[in-house]
Design a protein around this motif. Sequence first.
Motif, PDB file in Angstrom:
ATOM      1  N   UNK A 127       0.831  -1.216   0.000  1.00 59.26           N
ATOM      2  CA  UNK A 127       0.000   0.000   0.000  1.00 59.26           C
ATOM      3  C   UNK A 127       0.862   1.261   0.000  1.00 59.26           C
ATOM      4  N   UNK A 128       2.179   1.086   0.004  1.00 61.83           N
ATOM      5  CA  UNK A 128       3.079   2.238   0.024  1.00 61.83           C
ATOM      6  C   UNK A 128       4.132   2.172  -1.070  1.00 61.83           C
ATOM      7  N   UNK A 129       3.843   1.401  -2.092  1.00 61.09           N
ATOM      8  CA  UNK A 129       4.808   1.235  -3.167  1.00 61.09           C
ATOM      9  C   UNK A 129       4.068   0.950  -4.470  1.00 61.09           C
ATOM     10  N   UNK A 130       4.530   1.582  -5.527  1.00 58.31           N
ATOM     11  CA  UNK A 130       3.942   1.329  -6.845  1.00 58.31           C
ATOM     12  C   UNK A 130       5.049   1.099  -7.854  1.00 58.31           C
ATOM     13  N   UNK A 131       4.754   0.265  -8.822  1.00 61.06           N
ATOM     14  CA  UNK A 131       5.672   0.070  -9.954  1.00 61.06           C
ATOM     15  C   UNK A 131       4.846   0.135 -11.230  1.00 61.06           C
TER      16      UNK A 131
END
Lengths: 63, 63, 63, 63, 63, 63
Positions: free
Chosen positions: C48-52
Motif C-alpha cells: 500500500x506504500x509502493x507502486x511500480x
Amino acid sequence: MPIVTIQQFPRPLEQKRELARRITQAFAEVYGAEEASVQVFFSEVDGEDWAKGGVMGCDRKPE
Amino acid sequence: MPIVTIQQFPRPLEQKRELARRITQAFAEVYGAEEASVQVFFSEVDGEDWAKGGVMGCDRKPE
Amino acid sequence: MPIVTIQQFPRPLEQKRELARRITQAFAEVYGAEEASVQVFFSEVDGEDWAKGGVMGCDRKPE
Amino acid sequence: MPIVTIQQFPRPLEQKRELARRITQAFAEVYGAEEASVQVFFSEVDGEDWAKGGVMGCDRKPE
Amino acid sequence: MPIVTIQQFPRPLEQKRELARRITQAFAEVYGAEEASVQVFFSEVDGEDWAKGGVMGCDRKPE
Amino acid sequence: MPIVTIQQFPRPLEQKRELARRITQAFAEVYGAEEASVQVFFSEVDGEDWAKGGVMGCDRKPE
C-alpha cells in the motif's frame, strides 16, 4: 511536506522543470495540497554510480 | 525493489562494480530475489559534506 | 560510513540478519572497510506504500 | 546511529562545520547520545535540481 | 529547504520536540535561514531493522 | 530507475493509487521513460515524527 526525492539519470533542465510542474499539480489535485508546500528534489546519478541486476549502468545500455 | 542506497566516500569504479555484484548476489541467495529487481545507488560524499562526532571529514583522518 | 539504506518488502528477521552480515562482509573485503563502520538500515514498505509502473503493489503480485 | 541527512542549497564549509558541530551537540545533550555515534551528511542541490510550488529554484529567488 | 532526515532508534516525543527545536535554531543562527523553511523528519528504526558491523541491533546492546 | 520517494502525512490508499498513476504517467510523457521502470515509495510520517519551523506537527495544525 510533501517532499519528493527523485533518483534518476541526468536529464535536461527543461524536462525536470516540466516534470516538477506536473508532479506538483498532481499533489494539488489528488491530495488537495497547497502547491507551495510541495518540494521536489532531483538526485541524479550516472552509470558509474548505479547498478541494476548487479551490472553497473556504464557497463550496460541505459533504460 | 529492493532499492539499495549507499552513502560513502568516493571509491574507484572497479570497487563499486564488485560491491554491487556481491550485494545483488546476496539478495538473490538470501531472499530468493530476481537479480534484475535489485538496484544499487552510490551516493558519494567527500570530507566537506560529512561529519562524524561533530568534526567534518576534511578536518580529520578518513575512516 | 558507509551507510546502507535498503527499501524493500517486509522480510523475516532471519533473512535480514543474514543479508546484513553478507553486505557488511562485502564492504570489508572489497573496500577494506572496518566492519564496525558499516551500518545497514532496512526501510520496509508494504504493497500500500509502493507502486511500480503506476500500479500499487497491493493491486498486483509482488515481485 | 543517529544518521542525519540534510538536503540544502550549497553552503560554505565554514557554515557546514559549525552546523554539524551544533547538531551533534544537540544529540548529545538531548538524547544523551555519544558524540562519536552522530554522523551528518550534507546533500547539496542547486536551483536546477530543486523545485518548490512547481517552480524550479533557478527560475525563482532562493529562500 | 533545508530538509533534515534523521535515522535513529525510537525516542520519546519530548526529546524529539526539543531536538527539532535546537536543530531549527542552529539553521537560523548559522545559515541565517528562516525557521519556517526548516523541516525535520524522524525516521525511527528498531533493532530488527538496523545492523552495525554486520550484527543486527536486536542481537547486540543499543548504543 | 527513476525511483521516487515521497515523504508525506498518511493518506488513504485511494489517493496514493491515483497519485502514483499520475506521477508515473508524467515520467512516461515528459522523459519518454518506460512506465515499468518507474517505482514510487510512500514514506508516511505523522505529526510526532515531523517538525516545521521547530514545531512538531502534533503541536500545530497540519498543512
